[in-house]
Design an enzyme around this catalytic site. Structure first.
Site, PDB file in Angstrom:
ATOM      1  N   ASP A 394      -3.188 -35.136  -0.113  1.00 16.34           N
ATOM      2  CA  ASP A 394      -4.188 -34.875   0.913  1.00 16.34           C
ATOM      3  C   ASP A 394      -5.436 -34.313   0.230  1.00 16.34           C
ATOM      4  OD1 ASP A 394      -5.233 -34.475   3.547  1.00 16.34           O
ATOM      5  OD2 ASP A 394      -4.733 -32.355   3.354  1.00 16.34           O
ATOM      6  N   ASP A 586      -0.771 -30.235   3.107  1.00 14.69           N
ATOM      7  CA  ASP A 586      -0.745 -28.879   3.654  1.00 14.69           C
ATOM      8  C   ASP A 586      -0.761 -28.803   5.172  1.00 14.69           C
ATOM      9  OD1 ASP A 586      -3.361 -29.789   4.012  1.00 14.69           O
ATOM     10  OD2 ASP A 586      -4.190 -27.776   3.858  1.00 14.69           O
ATOM     11  N   ASP A 590       0.528 -33.959   7.572  1.00 17.83           N
ATOM     12  CA  ASP A 590       1.132 -34.371   6.303  1.00 17.83           C
ATOM     13  C   ASP A 590       2.656 -34.328   6.323  1.00 17.83           C
ATOM     14  OD1 ASP A 590      -1.395 -34.674   5.103  1.00 17.83           O
ATOM     15  OD2 ASP A 590      -1.476 -32.537   4.632  1.00 17.83           O
TER      16      ASP A 590
END
Length: 697
Positions: A394, A586, A590
């Site tokens: 990410d 995080d 995700d």
């Protein structure tokens, strides 16, 4: 590039939303999930979470609480049993009737503490996949039966060695190992509970009545108050600023106008609004995320590890050799000698060392990792590190700080006012992180402001010193046909920064640039991955332009932008077709990808859902710690393989010797006592090898 196309920011965003931000970011308290079976989570999902303390092993459901009780009772009984049992031919405490007390204590440990292994062995037998459970069951059963036999032989004046010591320690060790495994599996349930907590317990119907989420129906009109979380998926009937970070993973709010979709669990920041419920139960966004997490976690926990396979081979080897030895020596010598050698085979194959081979390394791995800021939650997934080809990650919060900071404050016209002070004044009633960054940059001092108003789609305004000032995005400038030197902000835009303008009396006084910066160690992290032959791939819900700039600055060639949660999990699966995948993230968005990846790593500063879906958590939130993780995991994997050889490989020589292969030529054989000693030696070797696992940066 047209300025109106370059900037369309809301709430100081980078991707086509609005600047409105009168939001007070309160942490909305969530209750339990009792009324959510028809809300954001389906009844099926609720049922799955209720069994968070259960684990399927060999087709048998094991309860963690029951396993804990069995371990405590077994340890309590093992201590006195060790004092009165012969260990390598010596007994620490002996008194009249001590052998009968050993029989009682050993029987309780065997029948009570061994129950999970009997049940697991039954499942393995029924599935025709012998593994650790059948090997354990065979070992403890032979040890128990022969110890009972030895107790009676000794009572009637004979000489036979009992194995109460081996029986008790084997059961205790294996109970501990399986409890560790069950705790890892329970992470899936924790992640699902965290997802459920994002949805409020009650919903406010338009009629004024508050009802449980389970009572909502598709088509209901619901009121969502300021700073409340949205109770279900649907379409907004008014307008508001919504924090959808749980969906996008980006630290910003989104302007929602009439008929646009809103999702259950998102946070309403600034204005009360009405919405029409469209999706409930299994159709809801959060339920779909939960199912993705549960499915991926379930697949991961079902994989066989190397120790199980070795145990399966060892089971067959010991069983076949033991039976052959018993039959062969019964025919050539006598029944007593045949029984002696058969027992030696089964005892020497008891998986004390094999059962410790992985847990000892896990304990050492956990300790070393913790000292390096790594929290290991699922050790099994670390076995894949040597095969990892792609590292998908990410952007916001992982590679970047996830915090918008003031980068530049610039005046465009001669004016005596302080641009930053006036912007801070207009933002003074907002608790949004971006607003707070402006206020903090100004030092907390600003003139008084009154009559603050939201300007849907463009920003806000307020009266300062008798004049109305506007803090707006480029859309407002375009709509009002206001001009300024656009070339001055092109560099900020090219770097994916956010630009907001201060306007009074149709004059653009100046602008402020805000941006999210890469973490200090992000470049080092990417370079480290490449050095190991791992290809970094950035995944983000942000816009294409911003993603490209961040990727370029960090040296990342492959990236995907404007993604949704299901997109990330799908992309992980796409890359898994080409090689093993590491995923780092995080946010709630995700969690499916973290659970799907071969190795999922969560940033410690991220959400609890992401953390509980991950295999490893970076406590210090530094992406470069992943490089330490890879190094530690590779070393631990080597040690595990070495321990498996020490724990089971010696049987290649020991089992034939125990079966009496050298007896015809050299009259050499291994009796049960020597078999127990050899088994103990392999255990010591395994323990010493585990302690040699070290890691220094």
């Amino acid at each position: 590039m047209d300025h109106g196309e370059m900037i369309n920011h809301a709430d100081h965003q980078m991707s086509g939303n609005d600047h409105e931000q009168h939001a007070h970011h309160a942490n909305h308290s969530m209750d339990d999930m009792a009324d959510m079976s028809h809300g954001a989570m389906s009844g099926h999902q609720m049922g799955a979470m209720d069994h968070g303390h259960m684990m399927n092993h060999g087709g048998h459901m094991m309860d963690m609480g029951d396993m804990n009780r069995k371990l405590k009772v077994s340890i309590a009984l093992m201590i006195p049993l060790l004092l009165i049992s012969p260990i390598a031919g010596f007994t620490l405490l002996r008194f009249a009737g001590s052998e009968w007390l050993a029989l009682v204590l050993g029987s309780i440990i065997f029948f009570y503490g061994g129950t999970p292994f009997f049940s697991g062995a039954k499942g393995e037998w029924q599935s025709r996949k012998p593994a650790m459970m059948m090997l354990i069951t065979m070992g403890i059963t032979v040890a128990y039966v022969y110890s009972v036999y030895a107790t009676f032989v000794n009572y009637f004046g004979g000489m036979a060695m009992s194995f109460w010591f081996e029986l008790a320690t084997l059961i205790v060790i294996m109970l501990i190992g399986h409890l560790i495994e069950m705790q890892a599996v329970m992470r899936a349930g924790d992640a699902l509970n965290d997802l459920a907590s994002l949805v409020p317990k009650l919903a406010h119907l338009k009629s004024g009545k508050d009802v449980p989420i389970s009572a909502l129906q598709v088509g209901d009109i619901v009121l969502v108050k300021e700073n409340e979380r949205i109770p279900a998926d649907g379409k907004i009937l008014g307008s508001a600023l919504i924090d959808e970070s749980m969906i996008t993973g980006e630290s910003r709010a989104v302007q929602k106008n009439a008929s646009e979709k809103v999702f259950g669990g998102s946070l309403n920041q600034n204005l009360p609004f009405e919405m029409q419920v469209e999706n409930l139960g299994s159709d809801s966004f959060l339920n779909q995320v939960a199912e993705l997490v549960q499915k991926a976690q379930g697949q991961k926990s079902a994989a066989e590890n190397l120790a199980d396979r070795v145990a399966g081979y060892l089971f067959y080897a010991a069983l076949i050799v033991g039976i052959i030895a018993f039959v062969a020596w019964s025919l050539t010598t006598n029944l007593s000698f045949a029984l002696l050698l058969a027992v030696s085979v089964f005892v020497i194959a008891c998986p004390h060392a094999l059962g410790l081979a992985v847990p000892l390394i896990v304990a050492r791995l956990t300790n070393i990792s913790a000292k390096n800021g790594l929290l290991i939650q699922n050790r099994t997934s670390l076995e894949a590190v040597g095969k990892i080809k792609y590292a998908l990650m990410d952007k916001t919060g992982t590679l970047t700080d996830g915090k918008f900071e003031v980068r530049e404050v610039t005046k465009l016209t001669p004016t005596s006012i302080d641009i930053l002070e006036y912007m801070a004044a207009l933002e003074s009633q907002s608790t949004h992180p971006i607003a707070q960054s402006i206020i903090q940059k100004n030092g907390g001092q600003h003139p008084e402001v009154s009559a603050i108003e939201n300007l849907p789609g463009v920003g806000l305004s307020g009266v300062i010193a008798g004049e109305r000032y506007y803090l707006v995005n480029a859309n407002y400038l375009k709509e009002q046909a206001l001009t300024f030197d656009r070339s001055r902000i092109e560099q900020a835009l090219s770097q994916g920064m956010t630009v907001s303008f201060l306007v009074v009396d149709q004059v653009v006084l100046g602008y402020i640039v805000l941006g999210d910066s890469p973490k200090a160690d992000a470049t080092k992290f990417i370079a480290g991955l490449k050095a190991q032959g791992i290809i970094p791939v950035m995944l983000t819900g942000d816009n294409q332009n911003t993603a490209a700039k961040v990727a370029q600055s960090l040296g990342i060639e492959e990236f995907r932008a404007e993604l949704k949660p299901e997109d990330k999990a799908r992309i992980v699966q796409e890359y898994q077709q080409k090689g093993a995948v590491l995923f780092i993230g995080d946010g709630v968005n995700d969690s499916p990808a973290l659970a799907t990846a071969d190795l999922g790593v969560a940033i410690g500063a991220g959400t609890s859902v992401a953390i509980n879906s991950a295999d490893v958590v970076l406590v210090n939130s530094n992406p470069s710690d992943v490089l330490d993780l890879l190094a530690i995991a590779n070393r631990s994997n080597r040690k595990m393989k070495e321990n498996l050889w020490f724990g089971a490989g010696y049987n290649i020589i020991a089992i034939p010797l125990a079966a009496g292969i050298l007896y015809p030529s050299f009259h050499i054989y291994i009796d049960p006592l020597v078999a127990a000693l050899l088994m103990s030696v392999s255990t010591v070797i395994v323990a010493i090898n585990a302690m040699t696992l070290k890691y220094d940066k």
